[in-house]
Structure formats: structure tokens, C-alpha cells
Write a protein that holds these residues in place. Sequence first.
Motif, PDB file in Angstrom:
ATOM      1  N   LEU A 135       7.936  11.184  -6.371  1.00  0.00           N
ATOM      2  CA  LEU A 135       8.434  10.359  -5.271  1.00  0.00           C
ATOM      3  C   LEU A 135       7.604  10.563  -4.001  1.00  0.00           C
ATOM      4  CD1 LEU A 135      12.289  10.728  -5.795  1.00  0.00           C
ATOM      5  CD2 LEU A 135      11.002   8.583  -5.867  1.00  0.00           C
ATOM      6  N   ARG A 136       7.269  11.820  -3.715  1.00  0.00           N
ATOM      7  CA  ARG A 136       6.458  12.100  -2.524  1.00  0.00           C
ATOM      8  C   ARG A 136       5.112  11.390  -2.602  1.00  0.00           C
ATOM      9  NH1 ARG A 136       7.372  18.503  -3.262  1.00  0.00           N
ATOM     10  NH2 ARG A 136       9.567  18.641  -2.622  1.00  0.00           N
ATOM     11  N   CYS A 137       4.462  11.495  -3.747  1.00  0.00           N
ATOM     12  CA  CYS A 137       3.125  10.888  -3.903  1.00  0.00           C
ATOM     13  C   CYS A 137       3.200   9.360  -3.817  1.00  0.00           C
ATOM     14  CB  CYS A 137       2.510  11.307  -5.235  1.00  0.00           C
ATOM     15  SG  CYS A 137       2.051  13.056  -5.324  1.00  0.00           S
ATOM     16  N   SER A 138       4.267   8.779  -4.353  1.00  0.00           N
ATOM     17  CA  SER A 138       4.408   7.318  -4.296  1.00  0.00           C
ATOM     18  C   SER A 138       4.544   6.842  -2.857  1.00  0.00           C
ATOM     19  CB  SER A 138       5.620   6.873  -5.124  1.00  0.00           C
ATOM     20  OG  SER A 138       6.830   7.371  -4.586  1.00  0.00           O
ATOM     21  N   LEU A 139       5.303   7.578  -2.056  1.00  0.00           N
ATOM     22  CA  LEU A 139       5.466   7.202  -0.646  1.00  0.00           C
ATOM     23  C   LEU A 139       4.187   7.437   0.151  1.00  0.00           C
ATOM     24  CD1 LEU A 139       9.067   8.593  -0.134  1.00  0.00           C
ATOM     25  CD2 LEU A 139       8.402   6.179  -0.025  1.00  0.00           C
ATOM     26  N   GLN A 140       3.458   8.492  -0.183  1.00  0.00           N
ATOM     27  CA  GLN A 140       2.172   8.723   0.474  1.00  0.00           C
ATOM     28  C   GLN A 140       1.201   7.577   0.176  1.00  0.00           C
ATOM     29  OE1 GLN A 140       1.321  12.649  -1.152  1.00  0.00           O
ATOM     30  NE2 GLN A 140       1.493  13.547   0.898  1.00  0.00           N
ATOM     31  N   PHE A 141       1.240   7.087  -1.055  1.00  0.00           N
ATOM     32  CA  PHE A 141       0.395   5.946  -1.407  1.00  0.00           C
ATOM     33  C   PHE A 141       0.749   4.723  -0.571  1.00  0.00           C
ATOM     34  CE2 PHE A 141       0.560   1.988  -4.003  1.00  0.00           C
ATOM     35  CZ  PHE A 141      -0.761   1.620  -3.822  1.00  0.00           C
ATOM     36  N   LEU A 142       2.042   4.421  -0.449  1.00  0.00           N
ATOM     37  CA  LEU A 142       2.455   3.264   0.352  1.00  0.00           C
ATOM     38  C   LEU A 142       2.034   3.432   1.810  1.00  0.00           C
ATOM     39  CD1 LEU A 142       6.026   2.479  -1.058  1.00  0.00           C
ATOM     40  CD2 LEU A 142       3.897   1.231  -1.477  1.00  0.00           C
ATOM     41  N   GLY A 143       2.132   4.666   2.324  1.00  0.00           N
ATOM     42  CA  GLY A 143       1.692   4.916   3.692  1.00  0.00           C
ATOM     43  C   GLY A 143       0.208   4.685   3.865  1.00  0.00           C
ATOM     44  N   ASN A 144      -0.589   5.106   2.875  1.00  0.00           N
ATOM     45  CA  ASN A 144      -2.051   4.951   2.971  1.00  0.00           C
ATOM     46  C   ASN A 144      -2.505   3.514   2.774  1.00  0.00           C
ATOM     47  OD1 ASN A 144      -2.185   7.665   3.409  1.00  0.00           O
ATOM     48  ND2 ASN A 144      -3.457   8.151   1.638  1.00  0.00           N
ATOM     49  N   ILE A 145      -1.854   2.786   1.883  1.00  0.00           N
ATOM     50  CA  ILE A 145      -2.277   1.400   1.661  1.00  0.00           C
ATOM     51  C   ILE A 145      -1.875   0.520   2.842  1.00  0.00           C
ATOM     52  CG2 ILE A 145      -0.208   0.537   0.453  1.00  0.00           C
ATOM     53  CD1 ILE A 145      -2.075  -0.982  -1.434  1.00  0.00           C
ATOM     54  N   ALA A 146      -0.874   0.993   3.620  1.00  0.00           N
ATOM     55  CA  ALA A 146      -0.429   0.232   4.791  1.00  0.00           C
ATOM     56  C   ALA A 146      -1.240   0.558   6.043  1.00  0.00           C
ATOM     57  CB  ALA A 146       1.046   0.513   5.068  1.00  0.00           C
ATOM     58  N   ALA A 147      -1.879   1.714   6.063  1.00  0.00           N
ATOM     59  CA  ALA A 147      -2.568   2.182   7.278  1.00  0.00           C
ATOM     60  C   ALA A 147      -3.642   1.206   7.728  1.00  0.00           C
ATOM     61  CB  ALA A 147      -3.165   3.559   7.033  1.00  0.00           C
ATOM     62  N   GLY A 148      -3.466   0.629   8.904  1.00  0.00           N
ATOM     63  CA  GLY A 148      -4.466  -0.274   9.465  1.00  0.00           C
ATOM     64  C   GLY A 148      -4.632  -1.574   8.721  1.00  0.00           C
TER      65      GLY A 148
END
Length: 452
Positions: A135-148
Motif C-alpha cells: 500500500l505504501r509503495c502504491s501511494l508513493q507511485f501515485l505521488g510521483n506520477i502526479a508530481a509536476g
Amino acid sequence: MAAAGALPAAAARLGSAVAAAPEARLESVRALAGLFREAQLREMAEESVFRDLLNILMSTSSEIEQAYKDSCEMVDLDTCLLLIAECFRCLRNACVECAKNQHVMRNLGLISTSVHLIKLLHGIQIKEELLLTALRCSLQFLGNIAAGNGDSQNSIWKCAFPDLFLTCLTYSDEKIVAYCCMVLFTCLNAEKVRELLDPRNLTVALHVLKVYKQQLESEWSVTLLELIMAKVSEKNPVTSEEMNAFMRHADFLAGCFQEKCEAVLKLTSAADAEDEEALVTIRLLDVLCEMTSNNGQLEHLQALPGLLETAIDTLRLTHLAGKQAVNIFTATHAMTGQEEISHPAVGFKSHLIRLIGNLCYKNKENQDKVYELDGIPLILDNCSIDDNNPFVNQWAVYAIRNLTEQNERNQELIAQMEEKGLADNSALESMGLEIEKGDDKLILRSVRKKPS
């Protein structure tokens, strides 16, 4: 830096492993995740790599769904969770400062697949570390794909708001909650702020504040309180639905303030001038001042148990702290530097007096409560000009007038204080008040303005 030739070889192994056993897939994904730490290799990645990762996620997701649908035991659940976590690590790494990969992943549908997987993992209802890591890694992915990336932010918002945020913000795992907040705030823009603060969605905002209250993860709370502050101070008429929503949550906001208010005393130390807990307390007070300035919300807040007492106690504590040592709560008449002017606690005592005044507006019970708590002398002692508290004199005037309106006991107390030299007559005059003696009784009354 890893050799450029390593990426094609790793991508080929991944392609061959898509239909292989979970252990083989896990090894090939893990190798790619390591390579994508290099910026040059991220830029070299082909779309086929991300399509293979998508296929692995989808097939693994199907295996988990089928197993739970058929109520059969799944021997390889641990391996599946490890594989999901590693896929998201790989995708997360590949997104870092790489708009090309963000664009490719979004077009392949990896955002919607990820949101679906998060909901699926949440439904497993087990609390083992492997599940939490996935779950942590999935949310980190969403955060990174959204960045900028505005397009990715819009896509996540469309797929995830509000259900996914409500799901993840209620987790007991602090990292999951923090990463969820990261995704939420990365996606916010002016349009989404309006949607977030819509009465139907305000629960999401309040969940972030509950995180602050329970876990002191207050970095996001300051921003959310800024948003709520902007909403409640809008000049536009508030709909009845919006009013009901804010009133439902007024108890919670007041409870946060009551529980955490003493955190502001940390600001007596220059080293703690940016303490997150204290900053949230300051913004909570600002929100409560705005909410009590609205007639539609005032009556409800006036009746909240403990709020008025907390405001008076906090004013007393900060006033005492300012007298015991020189700090931001010490009354000053000349600024010594720009640093003091920009201090986050500038105006805090003014706002406490404003809140007290609001809570006593045409409310006899609260007027009497301030009397019983010795709040009137405290307010009078804070009515002189103070550069650390702009407009404190004006808010003291307002509070005293609300405290004395149709309240003879409070009027008599101030009159007696003036007669005994405990209240500064010049201060009363600056408030437009004066003491009048008549019939063996002291009366506090407004000074009539003389014609110019």
C-alpha cells in the motif's frame, strides 16, 4: 552509473517473465527497480516495460480477487504482495523527474489500475507488514506520477476522490496516511480546493485534521486549515447545506483547539518558531474567529462546552509567559526587526480576545462565565497598544462592550476596578467608555461623541 546496456537486457528478462512463476517475475521487476534510480536509464525506458509491469499488476490482482472470491487459501499471497510492492517501486522510481514516463504510464491506464489495486488490498483486511508495504509503495507511485504533471493529477483526482482518500486516511499506519496526504496535496488546485471543501466532501479535509490530532502529522493540517479559513471567510453567501456542514464539524475544530492550544507556548522559544503543532493551533484559532463572526454559526459555537474557558485560560497563559520573560507574547511598542513582525504568533492574543468577544455577543451565560473566570481584568490588562498584537485595543473594546451589554454585574466590576485604580481610566476612555457615579452606584457607560 549503471551501464546503458543493462536496461535492454533487464527489459527483455521482464518481458519473458510476465507469464512465468511469481518468483521469476519478482526477480526481474526488482532488477528494473534498481536500474530506474538512474536518471539516464529512466529516460531510455521503452513503453513496453511499463506495459509489462501493468500486465503483471493486473494478473496478480486477478489472482488475489479470484482466490478471495472462491474463498480458497492462497499459498502464494506473500509472494503476490511482494510482487505488487516491487512493481510499484519500479514505477515510482521510473516517474522521478521524468514527464515522458509519467505520460506513458497514464496513457496505459496505470493510474486507474493502481487505484483499483489499492482498494483491493484494503479489502483483504489483514495487517501484516507485506500488505502495508504494498500500500505504501502504491501511494508513493501515485505521488510521483502526479508530481509536476497536471494531467496525471487530474486523472488521479477523477479516479481516487473522495473514496480512495477516505480509505487511506483512516489507516492506523502513519506512513500510509502521510503518503495519502502527499498525493492529495500534490493534486490540489483552485478548482479541486472548491470540490474538497464542498459540504459533501469536507469529511476528507476533517480526516487530515484528525491525523494531526491523533498522530501530530500536522504538516498537511496547516495547509488544510488555510483552505478552510478561505472558505469560511468568503464574502459570498453561504448556502444552508454549507452552513450545516461547517456546523457539524465545528465541534471537532473547537475540540482540536481545546486539546492542543497550549502548544502555542512553545513559541516562547525562538528555536521553536516554526513548530508545526503550534502553527496548527494558531490557524485553528483564526478559523474559530471567522466561524464565530458568522451569525449562522455563532450560536452553535457559543454553546460548545469548554471553548470559552479554553480561550480565557490560553490568554492568561500567554499573557503570563510574556511577563515572565521577553518573547513573542511580551507587549512591545517598538519593533526591533523584521523577524518579529513576521513571527507566526503575531496577533495571537488579539485573536483570543476577539474569540472571547464573539462568544459573549448577546449571550448572558457566557458574559457571566467570563466574570466568574476573572477574564475581565485579564482583557483589560491586554488592552494597551502592542506591536506584537495589532488591533488588540480595538478587539478589547469590542470584547468589553459585548461583556457589559445589558450586564450590570460586569459593568459594576469594571467601574469598581477603575475606582480602586485597577483599571486604567485612559484605557477605558480609549474604548469610548467612562465611569459615572450616581445614587451611590458606579455605572459604566459609553461616551457620547461631541459634535465637531
